[in-house]
Design an enzyme around this catalytic site. Structure first.
Site, PDB file in Angstrom:
ATOM      1  N   HIS A  39      53.873  44.829 -27.009  1.00 18.21           N
ATOM      2  CA  HIS A  39      55.201  45.417 -26.782  1.00 18.21           C
ATOM      3  C   HIS A  39      55.506  45.717 -25.301  1.00 18.21           C
ATOM      4  O   HIS A  39      56.420  45.141 -24.720  1.00 18.21           O
ATOM      5  CB  HIS A  39      55.327  46.734 -27.551  1.00 18.21           C
ATOM      6  CG  HIS A  39      55.184  46.606 -29.035  1.00 18.21           C
ATOM      7  ND1 HIS A  39      56.111  45.971 -29.820  1.00 18.21           N
ATOM      8  CD2 HIS A  39      54.226  47.057 -29.887  1.00 18.21           C
ATOM      9  CE1 HIS A  39      55.745  46.026 -31.092  1.00 18.21           C
ATOM     10  NE2 HIS A  39      54.593  46.679 -31.156  1.00 18.21           N
TER      11      HIS A  39
HETATM   12  C1  BDR Z   1      56.357  51.077 -28.949  1.00 20.82           C
HETATM   13  O1  BDR Z   1      55.874  52.261 -29.575  1.00 20.82           O
HETATM   14  C2  BDR Z   1      54.661  52.667 -29.005  1.00 20.82           C
HETATM   15  O2  BDR Z   1      53.730  52.964 -29.991  1.00 20.82           O
HETATM   16  C3  BDR Z   1      54.182  51.520 -28.141  1.00 20.82           C
HETATM   17  O3  BDR Z   1      53.482  51.994 -27.016  1.00 20.82           O
HETATM   18  C4  BDR Z   1      55.451  50.813 -27.759  1.00 20.82           C
HETATM   19  O4  BDR Z   1      56.025  51.390 -26.610  1.00 20.82           O
HETATM   20  C5  BDR Z   1      56.407  49.947 -29.956  1.00 20.82           C
HETATM   21  O5  BDR Z   1      57.280  50.260 -30.993  1.00 20.82           O
END
Ligand code: BDR
Ligand code: CA
Length: 315
Positions: A238
């Site tokens: 992500h």
């Molecule tokens: C996002 O949520 C967090 O858990 C991760 O770091 C990322 O920024 C993904 O949905």
């Protein structure tokens, strides 16, 4: 050089993203601001200091919000990032401390001093950015771009069937940000659920240098989460994908749209995307600006780009 302020809740995928940004030859990280999210903000700060020390550029860390604007924290996902946010690897504390200056104040000061020359990158809940906008709405016109890892157009959610975690964790803040007039690029699940870091990629990283070894070590719980919940042999990428959308926009496709954030119980944190080029029977009538919603990506190029920059990680 691209000047950025990096707002984050490290977090395993945040650590990948932050090391990429700190080591990238064309990025100048002016400061790291921390927020609650994957872990309590004190832990985010501790982890940001460890990562900053690893990159050895003297990048200062500014602690920010410990909770959403108008809500209590729902939970910290230790089953994804570990209790310590770094895969329960028991890292030694950094020898550096965070600044006494609050994150939102740092963001305001820096934008006013470098008007037109700052890009914000936000890969956690949007609370610090919303606080900065609330305290000084004029910053909206002085920022080059705000890159958000968060939200979803057609990809559904992760933390709930319809909501992405960063937006879910502070929907009120996200709504302030989406209607602020800031030039936003939304890197949501439409894109990040197409970028997959395999176990093989992680092994390659770990063969490169100590940063790579560190990233492999902190990823164990994270990888296990994806194995258990989605039977994947690796993980989604992500936050690093969001940073690569800034350094390599040519890998991505976008649509212009107005984005609204649900605050209702059932759909909390859902991002409702009204495309500029699609007329619906009813429209919401407000004068918020269009933002860029990324919806497609050359995934292999994102991973190769990361591995290429990682070859020169300083530690
Ligand atoms: C996002 O949520 C967090 O858990 C991760 O770091 C990322 O920024 C993904 O949905
Ligand atoms: Ca994050």
């Amino acid at each position: 050089m691209i000047n950025i302020i990096f707002d984050t809740d490290p977090g395993v995928d945040d650590a990948f993203a932050l090391l990429y940004a700190l080591n990238h030859p064309n990025i100048n990280v002016l400061g790291i601001t921390t927020v609650f999210g994957n872990v309590p903000v004190e832990t985010s700060t501790k982890n940001a200091l460890i990562l900053s020390e690893m990159a050895n550029k003297g990048t200062i860390v500014y602690q920010g919000a410990n909770k959403p604007l108008d809500r209590k924290v729902t939970n910290y996902p230790s089953f994804i990032h570990g209790h310590d946010g770094l895969g329960d690897t028991n890292q030694p504390q950094s020898k550096f401390n965070a600044s006494k200056l609050d994150a939102a104040q740092f963001i305001i000061n820096e934008i006013n001093e470098n008007s037109g020359n700052i890009n914000l990158v936000a890969v956690g809940p949007l609370t610090n950015i919303a606080n900065a906008i609330k305290q000084d709405p004029s910053i909206a016109n002085k920022v080059n771009s705000l890159l958000i890892m968060g939200g979803s157009w057609l990809a559904g959610g992760n933390i709930t069937p319809v909501a992405e975690a960063n937006i879910y964790n502070d929907p009120e803040a996200a709504e302030i940000v989406f209607k602020s007039g800031l030039p936003i690029i939304m890197v949501g699940l439409d894109v990040t659920h197409k970028v997959f870091l395999s176990q093989k990629d992680i092994d390659k990283l770990s063969s490169l240098n100590n940063s790579g070894k560190f990233l492999k070590k902190i990823s164990n719980i994270y990888i296990k989460f994806y194995k258990d919940t989605r039977n994947m042999d690796g993980c989604f990428f992500h936050d690093a994908t969001a940073v690569i959308a800034m350094t390599n926009p040519e890998f991505f496709k976008y649509k212009n749209a107005k984005v609204y954030v649900s605050k209702d119980n059932l759909t909390r944190g859902q991002t409702v995307v009204y495309l500029k080029d699609l007329k619906h029977e009813t429209t919401i009538n407000d004068d918020r600006d269009f933002v860029k919603v990324l919806y497609d990506v050359e995934s292999k190029n994102v991973i190769s780009e990361y591995l290429k920059v990682a070859e020169n990680f300083i530690y």
